[in-house]
Design an enzyme around this catalytic site. Structure first.
Site, PDB file in Angstrom:
ATOM      1  N   HIS A 140       0.904  -1.154  -0.048  1.00  0.00           N
ATOM      2  CA  HIS A 140       0.069  -0.093   0.058  1.00  0.00           C
ATOM      3  C   HIS A 140       0.915   1.068  -0.115  1.00  0.00           C
ATOM      4  O   HIS A 140       1.436   1.741   1.032  1.00  0.00           O
ATOM      5  CB  HIS A 140      -1.002   0.120   1.254  1.00  0.00           C
ATOM      6  CG  HIS A 140      -1.891   1.200   1.375  1.00  0.00           C
ATOM      7  ND1 HIS A 140      -3.273   0.990   1.847  1.00  0.00           N
ATOM      8  CD2 HIS A 140      -1.819   2.397   0.966  1.00  0.00           C
ATOM      9  CE1 HIS A 140      -4.027   2.218   1.753  1.00  0.00           C
ATOM     10  NE2 HIS A 140      -2.946   2.889   1.143  1.00  0.00           N
ATOM     11  N   HIS A 143       1.299   5.432  -1.960  1.00  0.00           N
ATOM     12  CA  HIS A 143       0.855   6.473  -2.567  1.00  0.00           C
ATOM     13  C   HIS A 143       2.207   6.967  -3.124  1.00  0.00           C
ATOM     14  O   HIS A 143       2.930   7.579  -2.459  1.00  0.00           O
ATOM     15  CB  HIS A 143       0.222   7.376  -1.834  1.00  0.00           C
ATOM     16  CG  HIS A 143      -1.317   7.064  -1.231  1.00  0.00           C
ATOM     17  ND1 HIS A 143      -2.355   7.079  -1.761  1.00  0.00           N
ATOM     18  CD2 HIS A 143      -1.233   6.356   0.079  1.00  0.00           C
ATOM     19  CE1 HIS A 143      -3.373   6.586  -1.070  1.00  0.00           C
ATOM     20  NE2 HIS A 143      -2.623   6.002   0.039  1.00  0.00           N
ATOM     21  N   ARG A 184       2.041   9.186  -5.916  1.00  0.00           N
ATOM     22  CA  ARG A 184       1.688  10.384  -6.618  1.00  0.00           C
ATOM     23  C   ARG A 184       1.876  10.598  -8.101  1.00  0.00           C
ATOM     24  O   ARG A 184       2.439   9.397  -8.845  1.00  0.00           O
ATOM     25  CB  ARG A 184       2.273  11.683  -5.861  1.00  0.00           C
ATOM     26  CG  ARG A 184       1.931  11.835  -4.604  1.00  0.00           C
ATOM     27  CD  ARG A 184       0.422  11.762  -3.963  1.00  0.00           C
ATOM     28  NE  ARG A 184       0.381  12.105  -2.677  1.00  0.00           N
ATOM     29  CZ  ARG A 184      -0.613  11.607  -1.777  1.00  0.00           C
ATOM     30  NH1 ARG A 184      -1.735  10.802  -2.272  1.00  0.00           N
ATOM     31  NH2 ARG A 184      -0.755  11.720  -0.682  1.00  0.00           N
ATOM     32  N   ASN A 216      -5.406   6.941  -6.278  1.00  0.00           N
ATOM     33  CA  ASN A 216      -6.057   8.323  -6.056  1.00  0.00           C
ATOM     34  C   ASN A 216      -5.250   9.413  -6.408  1.00  0.00           C
ATOM     35  O   ASN A 216      -4.862  10.269  -5.599  1.00  0.00           O
ATOM     36  CB  ASN A 216      -6.412   8.371  -4.528  1.00  0.00           C
ATOM     37  CG  ASN A 216      -5.214   8.222  -3.541  1.00  0.00           C
ATOM     38  OD1 ASN A 216      -4.248   7.801  -3.855  1.00  0.00           O
ATOM     39  ND2 ASN A 216      -5.302   9.155  -2.416  1.00  0.00           N
ATOM     40  N   LYS A 221      -9.488  -1.036  -5.810  1.00  0.00           N
ATOM     41  CA  LYS A 221      -9.425  -0.232  -4.607  1.00  0.00           C
ATOM     42  C   LYS A 221     -10.882   0.484  -4.527  1.00  0.00           C
ATOM     43  O   LYS A 221     -11.261   1.177  -5.324  1.00  0.00           O
ATOM     44  CB  LYS A 221      -8.356   0.780  -4.841  1.00  0.00           C
ATOM     45  CG  LYS A 221      -8.223   1.613  -3.559  1.00  0.00           C
ATOM     46  CD  LYS A 221      -7.619   1.019  -2.388  1.00  0.00           C
ATOM     47  CE  LYS A 221      -8.019   1.865  -1.132  1.00  0.00           C
ATOM     48  NZ  LYS A 221      -6.958   2.176  -0.321  1.00  0.00           N
ATOM     49  N   HIS A 248     -10.240   1.139   1.454  1.00  0.00           N
ATOM     50  CA  HIS A 248     -10.089   1.955   2.539  1.00  0.00           C
ATOM     51  C   HIS A 248     -11.473   1.776   3.416  1.00  0.00           C
ATOM     52  O   HIS A 248     -12.740   2.410   3.189  1.00  0.00           O
ATOM     53  CB  HIS A 248      -9.972   3.339   2.012  1.00  0.00           C
ATOM     54  CG  HIS A 248      -9.834   4.268   2.880  1.00  0.00           C
ATOM     55  ND1 HIS A 248      -8.880   5.061   3.102  1.00  0.00           N
ATOM     56  CD2 HIS A 248     -10.617   4.978   3.935  1.00  0.00           C
ATOM     57  CE1 HIS A 248      -8.782   5.938   4.161  1.00  0.00           C
ATOM     58  NE2 HIS A 248      -9.963   6.014   4.614  1.00  0.00           N
ATOM     59  N   HIS A 252      -4.833  -0.493   6.221  1.00  0.00           N
ATOM     60  CA  HIS A 252      -4.459   0.213   7.255  1.00  0.00           C
ATOM     61  C   HIS A 252      -5.292  -0.061   8.558  1.00  0.00           C
ATOM     62  O   HIS A 252      -6.043   0.809   8.873  1.00  0.00           O
ATOM     63  CB  HIS A 252      -4.390   1.717   7.142  1.00  0.00           C
ATOM     64  CG  HIS A 252      -5.322   2.224   5.863  1.00  0.00           C
ATOM     65  ND1 HIS A 252      -6.692   2.221   6.058  1.00  0.00           N
ATOM     66  CD2 HIS A 252      -5.100   2.901   4.807  1.00  0.00           C
ATOM     67  CE1 HIS A 252      -7.464   2.661   5.314  1.00  0.00           C
ATOM     68  NE2 HIS A 252      -6.350   3.437   4.394  1.00  0.00           N
ATOM     69  N   ASP A 270       1.297   2.443   3.602  1.00  0.00           N
ATOM     70  CA  ASP A 270       0.395   3.879   3.199  1.00  0.00           C
ATOM     71  C   ASP A 270       1.134   5.020   3.260  1.00  0.00           C
ATOM     72  O   ASP A 270       0.697   6.128   3.707  1.00  0.00           O
ATOM     73  CB  ASP A 270      -0.849   3.787   4.327  1.00  0.00           C
ATOM     74  CG  ASP A 270      -1.876   4.858   3.887  1.00  0.00           C
ATOM     75  OD1 ASP A 270      -1.797   5.228   2.691  1.00  0.00           O
ATOM     76  OD2 ASP A 270      -2.855   4.983   4.492  1.00  0.00           O
ATOM     77  N   HIS A 281       2.852  14.415   1.074  1.00  0.00           N
ATOM     78  CA  HIS A 281       2.221  15.750   0.922  1.00  0.00           C
ATOM     79  C   HIS A 281       3.197  16.871   1.071  1.00  0.00           C
ATOM     80  O   HIS A 281       4.237  16.652   1.880  1.00  0.00           O
ATOM     81  CB  HIS A 281       1.185  16.056   1.915  1.00  0.00           C
ATOM     82  CG  HIS A 281      -0.084  15.365   1.492  1.00  0.00           C
ATOM     83  ND1 HIS A 281      -1.151  15.475   0.747  1.00  0.00           N
ATOM     84  CD2 HIS A 281      -0.335  13.996   2.421  1.00  0.00           C
ATOM     85  CE1 HIS A 281      -2.012  14.449   0.648  1.00  0.00           C
ATOM     86  NE2 HIS A 281      -1.716  13.534   1.804  1.00  0.00           N
ATOM     87  N   ALA A 320      -4.294  15.035   4.931  1.00  0.00           N
ATOM     88  CA  ALA A 320      -4.083  13.824   5.537  1.00  0.00           C
ATOM     89  C   ALA A 320      -3.150  12.821   4.964  1.00  0.00           C
ATOM     90  O   ALA A 320      -3.210  12.713   3.614  1.00  0.00           O
ATOM     91  CB  ALA A 320      -5.383  12.948   5.779  1.00  0.00           C
TER      92      ALA A 320
END
Ligand code: DOR
Ligand code: ZN
Length: 344
Positions: free
Chosen positions: A14, A16, A18, A42, A97, A134, A172, A245, A249, A261
């Site tokens: 898992h 992210h 980007r 996402n 997902k 999620h 998560h 996860d 950011h 978040a």
């Protein structure tokens, strides 16, 4: 005392990554340690189709040579079962997902009502494509600290009964309820556990001044929950495995009101897991959690290579630089010293 440990090369189920400059800055940190990584869909705009996923996969491969990105399909009310099946047969999709609409960062296009994805889930069940989710209830009447437990009760329980052959991953885990549900429903449902949820409670996030650096979805819960999540991870039981996860950011967005978040753990995720397993006297089970259980649940072979960690204190850089206007990402536990280090 063990000062050195070698495990099969782990996977991160898992992440992210980007896109663009953020991806270029982040993906090599995951590739440093992990052989495979589930790339969450996402993005803005989201990865909706097999074609989107293949293009994103190619960009990831270019940004992080040596990493095998495993792609996910962002479910919406409109997801086409035929496209999902074609993407699976072409080796593009590793999982679906599910984001309940508005549950988290870039989840606005998520699923508004599980009945809308009934045909897709039926197809996934038939072809053997896992559903990752999620697991938070988005009903505004539900308190944020209850979102996971209510999702498990209201949504996930019924889903397992409607699609008994559909393999699922509750992502998560943060609560006693989720940990116990996974244990009871495995092998149909397994659960991933992040590095930060092994360490952080809501008191850490809110009890000594508000800490947006520790803010993520699902939010950290109580000390009792944290202990249950920790016990689950270090148990080595096959139903629990590593999914960091890691969610980068830019600093400005973490400091904004409202704060974004997500916690960026890619630069030190495995080191944090090793630290926790060491604290719990369970280093001998790190390999099962990090390198074996996830592969088995996803129906894949474990990796061939190895990774070695040593007890060798090092200080986590405070930030990860990003080219261009987004500048820098705060690192989880940046500036702190960790006892374990990946050495090879
Ligand atoms: O804290 C989170 N950040 N939780 C998620 O589910 C998404 C993630 C992100 O994409 O930033
Ligand atoms: Zn995530």
């Amino acid at each position: 005392m063990t000062d050195r440990i070698t495990i099969r090369r782990p996977d991160d189920w898992h992440v992210h990554f980007r896109d663009g400059a953020m991806m270029a800055a982040c993906a090599p940190h995951t590739a440093r340690v992990f052989a495979r990584a589930i790339a969450m869909p996402n993005l803005v705009p989201p990865v909706l189709t097999a074609r989107d996923a293949a293009a994103y996969r190619d960009r990831l491969r270019a940004a992080a040579p040596g990493l095998e990105p495993l792609m996910t399909c962002y479910l919406t009310d409109e997801t086409d079962p035929d496209d999902v099946e074609a993407g699976f047969r072409d080796g593009i999709f590793a999982a679906l997902k599910l984001y309940p609409a508005h549950a988290t960062t870039n989840a606005a296009a998520g699923v508004t009502d599980l009945r809308r994805i009934g045909r897709v889930l039926e197809r996934a069940e038939r072809i053997g494509l896992p559903l990752s989710m999620h697991g938070e209830e988005v009903d505004p009447d539900i308190d944020i600290f209850d979102r996971e437990a209510v999702f498990v009760d209201r949504r996930l329980g019924p889903l397992t009964r409607s699609f008994p052959g559909l393999k699922m991953i509750l992502e998560h885990l943060t609560t006693v309820v989720a940990v116990e549900f996974v244990r009871a429903t495995f092998p149909q449902v397994a659960g991933t556990i992040t590095a930060h949820h092994l360490e952080v409670t809501r008191t850490d996030m809110l009890g000594h001044g508000m800490r947006p650096d520790l803010y993520c979805m699902p939010v950290a819960k109580t000390e009792r929950d944290r202990r249950a999540v920790r016990a689950a991870a270090v148990s080595g039981e096959p139903c629990y495995f590593l999914g960091s996860d890691s969610a980068p950011h830019p600093l400005a967005k973490k400091r904004a009101v409202p704060a974004a978040a997500g916690i960026f753990t890619a630069p030190n995720a495995l080191e944090i897991y090793a630290t926790v397993f060491d604290e719990e006297g369970a280093l001998d089970r790190l390999e099962a959690f990090a390198s074996l259980n996830g592969a088995r649940h996803y129906g894949r072979e474990p990796n061939e290579g190895t990774v070695t960690l040593e007890r060798q204190p090092w200080t986590v850089p405070p930030e990860t630089p990003v080219a261009g206007p987004e500048e820098r990402i705060p690192n989880y536990r940046g500036g702190e010293t960790l006892p374990w280090r990946v050495v090879g």
